[in-house]
Design an enzyme around this catalytic site. Sequence first.
Site, mmCIF file in Angstrom:
data_model
loop_
_atom_site.group_PDB
_atom_site.id
_atom_site.type_symbol
_atom_site.label_atom_id
_atom_site.label_comp_id
_atom_site.label_asym_id
_atom_site.label_seq_id
_atom_site.Cartn_x
_atom_site.Cartn_y
_atom_site.Cartn_z
ATOM 1 N N ALA A 35 -12.668 -0.365 -0.710
ATOM 2 C CA ALA A 35 -11.705 0.177 0.254
ATOM 3 C C ALA A 35 -12.387 0.639 1.535
ATOM 4 C CB ALA A 35 -10.945 1.344 -0.382
ATOM 5 N N TYR A 84 -12.884 -4.796 -12.268
ATOM 6 C CA TYR A 84 -12.659 -3.359 -12.450
ATOM 7 C C TYR A 84 -13.015 -2.926 -13.867
ATOM 8 C CZ TYR A 84 -9.843 -3.494 -8.121
ATOM 9 O OH TYR A 84 -9.400 -3.654 -6.833
ATOM 10 N N LEU A 100 -8.150 3.070 -5.009
ATOM 11 C CA LEU A 100 -7.187 1.969 -5.074
ATOM 12 C C LEU A 100 -5.840 2.401 -4.480
ATOM 13 C CD1 LEU A 100 -7.991 0.731 -8.699
ATOM 14 C CD2 LEU A 100 -8.631 -0.394 -6.546
ATOM 15 N N HIS A 105 -3.398 4.088 -9.044
ATOM 16 C CA HIS A 105 -4.218 5.250 -9.406
ATOM 17 C C HIS A 105 -4.076 5.609 -10.879
ATOM 18 C CE1 HIS A 105 -4.727 7.103 -5.110
ATOM 19 N NE2 HIS A 105 -5.339 5.951 -5.271
ATOM 20 N N LYS A 123 -6.284 10.895 -2.998
ATOM 21 C CA LYS A 123 -4.954 11.452 -2.945
ATOM 22 C C LYS A 123 -3.972 10.444 -2.345
ATOM 23 C CE LYS A 123 -7.197 12.502 0.051
ATOM 24 N NZ LYS A 123 -8.175 11.578 0.683
ATOM 25 N N ARG A 193 0.280 0.587 2.615
ATOM 26 C CA ARG A 193 1.017 1.833 2.850
ATOM 27 C C ARG A 193 2.485 1.586 3.176
ATOM 28 N NH1 ARG A 193 -3.793 4.479 6.392
ATOM 29 N NH2 ARG A 193 -4.166 2.256 6.715
ATOM 30 N N ASP A 205 1.402 9.390 2.165
ATOM 31 C CA ASP A 205 0.100 9.233 2.827
ATOM 32 C C ASP A 205 -0.258 10.481 3.636
ATOM 33 O OD1 ASP A 205 -1.920 8.059 4.885
ATOM 34 O OD2 ASP A 205 -1.761 6.502 3.371
#
Length: 388
Positions: A35, A84, A100, A105, A123, A193, A205
């Site tokens: 990421a 993963y 991720l 999550h 978060k 997002r 977010d």
Amino acid sequence: MLRRLYYTLNPPIPTKAAGADPPGKPLNFGSLGAATITPWALVHAAKTHPEVVLYAVAARDTKRAEEFAKKHGFQRSFGGSTGYQDLLDDPKVDVVYNPLPNGLHFEWTMKALKAGKHVLLEKPATNTSAEAAQIFALAESKNLIVLEAFHYRFHPSMQRVKEILDSKELGAIQRISATFTVPSGTAAEGDIRWDYELGGGSVMDPGCYTVSILRYLASSNPTEVLTAKAVPYSTRPEHKQVDKMFWATLSLQPEIIGELHANLDESKIFGFIPRFPTISAKVQCEKGTVEMFNFLAPSIYHSIAVSPKGKRRRVEKAYTFKGVAKGEAWWTTYRYQLEAFVDKVQGRTPQHWLDPQDTIDNMKCVEAIYEKDGFGPRPPSKYIYTED
């Protein structure tokens, strides 16, 4: 500021010759996914922590995993459809960093815990509060550590704001406003997002930060969402529940009003000039106000403006903790967070911590805002945990 920025980007890497051996066994960190946040949240911070080893990174694309590992100093990489899980199955991995997409999550944190790994979890922790509760219940049963990475909480600046409020210098809190906006283009078309199934939306977010700050500074949880309004990302059917901006008003005890605003798509000035992000929190009290500017990246620059009624306004800055050996003025929020996380994993007492209930309550508030604005909470994961 330039000195802090320089050392943030070029941290002095500790060597064995420069001092004593690290106090604890070095921890091998494995990152799930390559990421864009990983270099800031983990890589740069790890370089100055003698107990952190950048051991492995996994990505769906094998080439991307290899290139990311080489660029950022991970010892090995895992790629492909099983990448993963291959990372989780590696017995040398002690800690998993999970950046991720929100909707993944829960699944991969549960799998990491099943594999016996501690987890530093980006978060918001999950799509739902029930999932967050499941994660921490499993972690407790296995004697493992999970931390939701609200990194701003670990920096001296935000803790100084809380210290001012707790001192009662300004009297009782009456109103707290928290704002987090970013310019249009920060989350481009097709970004995760904007994906409802993956937990997209402005409340999830930047909004989850504003919820966390409200609860932290008020030292209480909202009792009611009084108003909530959101604007969808687009008119397309897949975006009908994906908010690009929201406003919410909440009530907290004792007699505190919270005002939250976040925007993932702040429009450009005259259609072409990008706006600066707005990242601030303001607390109105009986005897004055305190305002924190730039709680997200305070190591670059921040200000704490304290305005007591009838007295001269003062501006404070807090880059390190007074009387505490740990910390440098150029340490980022992520570096302070990593220090606390490693301390907790190693059995030491961290300077600051977010307990499991903090994470669960934050998600409950996010869900309540989504219920009020009509967009509805994000969908739960389809993953079902089993021990076998």
